[in-house]
Design a protein around this motif. Sequence first.
Motif, PDB file in Angstrom:
ATOM      1  N   GLY B  78       0.775  -1.238   0.000  1.00 27.19           N
ATOM      2  CA  GLY B  78       0.000   0.000   0.000  1.00 27.19           C
ATOM      3  C   GLY B  78       0.806   1.287   0.000  1.00 27.19           C
ATOM      4  N   ALA B  79       2.152   1.198  -0.099  1.00 28.61           N
ATOM      5  CA  ALA B  79       2.960   2.427  -0.167  1.00 28.61           C
ATOM      6  C   ALA B  79       2.566   3.195  -1.431  1.00 28.61           C
ATOM      7  N   LEU B  80       2.725   4.515  -1.382  1.00 23.55           N
ATOM      8  CA  LEU B  80       2.421   5.333  -2.554  1.00 23.55           C
ATOM      9  C   LEU B  80       3.618   5.307  -3.493  1.00 23.55           C
ATOM     10  N   ILE B  81       3.372   5.009  -4.754  1.00 20.56           N
ATOM     11  CA  ILE B  81       4.456   4.922  -5.738  1.00 20.56           C
ATOM     12  C   ILE B  81       4.172   5.929  -6.846  1.00 20.56           C
ATOM     13  N   LEU B  82       5.175   6.766  -7.122  1.00 19.25           N
ATOM     14  CA  LEU B  82       5.043   7.758  -8.197  1.00 19.25           C
ATOM     15  C   LEU B  82       6.140   7.503  -9.225  1.00 19.25           C
ATOM     16  N   GLY B  83       5.747   7.163 -10.442  1.00 14.00           N
ATOM     17  CA  GLY B  83       6.720   6.972 -11.520  1.00 14.00           C
ATOM     18  C   GLY B  83       6.557   8.093 -12.524  1.00 14.00           C
ATOM     19  N   ILE B  84       7.625   8.867 -12.726  1.00  7.51           N
ATOM     20  CA  ILE B  84       7.557  10.004 -13.644  1.00  7.51           C
ATOM     21  C   ILE B  84       8.391   9.679 -14.880  1.00  7.51           C
ATOM     22  N   CYS B  85       7.778   9.804 -16.050  1.00  4.81           N
ATOM     23  CA  CYS B  85       8.498   9.652 -17.323  1.00  4.81           C
ATOM     24  C   CYS B  85       9.169   8.278 -17.405  1.00  4.81           C
ATOM     25  N   ASN B  86      10.499   8.205 -17.334  1.00  2.00           N
ATOM     26  CA  ASN B  86      11.152   6.895 -17.350  1.00  2.00           C
ATOM     27  C   ASN B  86      10.647   6.039 -16.180  1.00  2.00           C
ATOM     28  N   GLY B  87      10.275   6.683 -15.083  1.00  2.20           N
ATOM     29  CA  GLY B  87       9.704   5.961 -13.942  1.00  2.20           C
ATOM     30  C   GLY B  87       8.385   5.287 -14.304  1.00  2.20           C
ATOM     31  N   PHE B  88       7.580   5.962 -15.125  1.00  2.00           N
ATOM     32  CA  PHE B  88       6.318   5.398 -15.637  1.00  2.00           C
ATOM     33  C   PHE B  88       6.646   4.175 -16.508  1.00  2.00           C
ATOM     34  N   GLN B  89       7.658   4.326 -17.366  1.00  2.00           N
ATOM     35  CA  GLN B  89       8.059   3.212 -18.238  1.00  2.00           C
ATOM     36  C   GLN B  89       8.511   2.013 -17.397  1.00  2.00           C
ATOM     37  N   ILE B  90       9.225   2.285 -16.309  1.00  2.00           N
ATOM     38  CA  ILE B  90       9.709   1.201 -15.440  1.00  2.00           C
ATOM     39  C   ILE B  90       8.524   0.527 -14.734  1.00  2.00           C
ATOM     40  N   ILE B 196      -0.622   3.643  -6.925  1.00  2.00           N
ATOM     41  CA  ILE B 196       0.496   3.707  -7.872  1.00  2.00           C
ATOM     42  C   ILE B 196       0.101   4.618  -9.035  1.00  2.00           C
ATOM     43  N   LEU B 197       0.914   5.646  -9.267  1.00  2.00           N
ATOM     44  CA  LEU B 197       0.645   6.575 -10.365  1.00  2.00           C
ATOM     45  C   LEU B 197       1.835   6.601 -11.312  1.00  2.00           C
ATOM     46  N   GLY B 198       1.571   6.422 -12.601  1.00  2.00           N
ATOM     47  CA  GLY B 198       2.600   6.611 -13.617  1.00  2.00           C
ATOM     48  C   GLY B 198       2.177   7.767 -14.497  1.00  2.00           C
ATOM     49  N   MET B 199       3.102   8.700 -14.752  1.00  2.00           N
ATOM     50  CA  MET B 199       2.758   9.853 -15.602  1.00  2.00           C
ATOM     51  C   MET B 199       3.962  10.271 -16.444  1.00  2.00           C
ATOM     52  N   MET B 200       3.701  10.704 -17.678  1.00  2.00           N
ATOM     53  CA  MET B 200       4.796  11.160 -18.527  1.00  2.00           C
ATOM     54  C   MET B 200       5.229  12.597 -18.196  1.00  2.00           C
ATOM     55  N   PRO B 201       4.329  13.544 -17.910  1.00  2.00           N
ATOM     56  CA  PRO B 201       4.786  14.911 -17.596  1.00  2.00           C
ATOM     57  C   PRO B 201       5.561  14.958 -16.279  1.00  2.00           C
TER      58      PRO B 201
END
Lengths: 80, 225
Positions: B78-90, B196-201
């Motif tokens: 349940g931890a909050l995970i934020l993937g930005i750009c390459n993080g979203f791709q991962i 879990i959020l993945g975003m390109m911007p």
Amino acid sequence: MKFSVTVTLKKDVLDPQGKVVGQTLKNMGVKNLNQIRQGKFFEIDLSEENSTKGKNQVKEMCEKLLANQIIEDFKIKITE
Amino acid sequence: MKSSVIVFPGSNCDRDVAVVLEKLQFKNSMIWHKETELPRSDLIVIPGGFSYGDYLRSGAVAAKSNILSEVIRAANKGALILGICNGFQILIECGLLKGALLRNSKLKFISKDILVKVLSNKNKFFNKYKDGEVLKLNIAHNEGNYFTDKKHLDELEDNNLIPLKYCDKKGNLNNECNPNGSINNIAGIFNKDKNILGMMPHPERMSDKFLTNEDGLGLFLSLMN
């Protein structure tokens, strides 16, 4: 034992690189070109003599890393 | 709030994220990808960049690194995970988010400011924004063209799992304001539980009014709520 793996985008996934290469070939005068799809090629050398075992291992490599099965298909061939 | 920012060889937005988190008094740790343990974190950020030089597919190699199995474990707890750009791709390559990020439809690396609309604010990441608010954020990517199958797309749309879509100044969604060809103008997605959020911007690039603007700061402020 040696294997070759080809990874290409699935048919219903747009392949912009393949499209550009195809268009370029057409511009170069290739008149009978129907379609071209661009992909990736891997040569894999395994210390494994049993072809079924080896092929299964390569299949697992494809599923876990070499291909993204949501967008890509892969083909495995035994080369040696 | 305790946060961790994961650092891979080739990450290049890790410190930008850390600056924002520390400004907001997060207790932040930078975690190298070879680590096998994560400190207890309320928030884990996978930053932008070119992890492992984008070899094989963007994010594919990073998704198999030591630390990612810890990130997956924390995510499932349940931890909050934020993937930005390459993080979203991962996040996509490791299976925490579904779908795929293809090459931009026009085959060009795009680095520019774009507009996105907040479509869902009843979650941990966007609660400081108004529903429908238009944000100016920056994108810088070559593979940001989100694609998924019809079934998953319906699931995303029906369950408010698409918090961000590319839009124009008035908040209209159309092809002209879609920079990379993403299906349904998608700029970011949640998993089912919305942790879990993945975003390109890049929100971290828009979190300092002296550098750019503060349109991205609300996301980090929301996370503190």
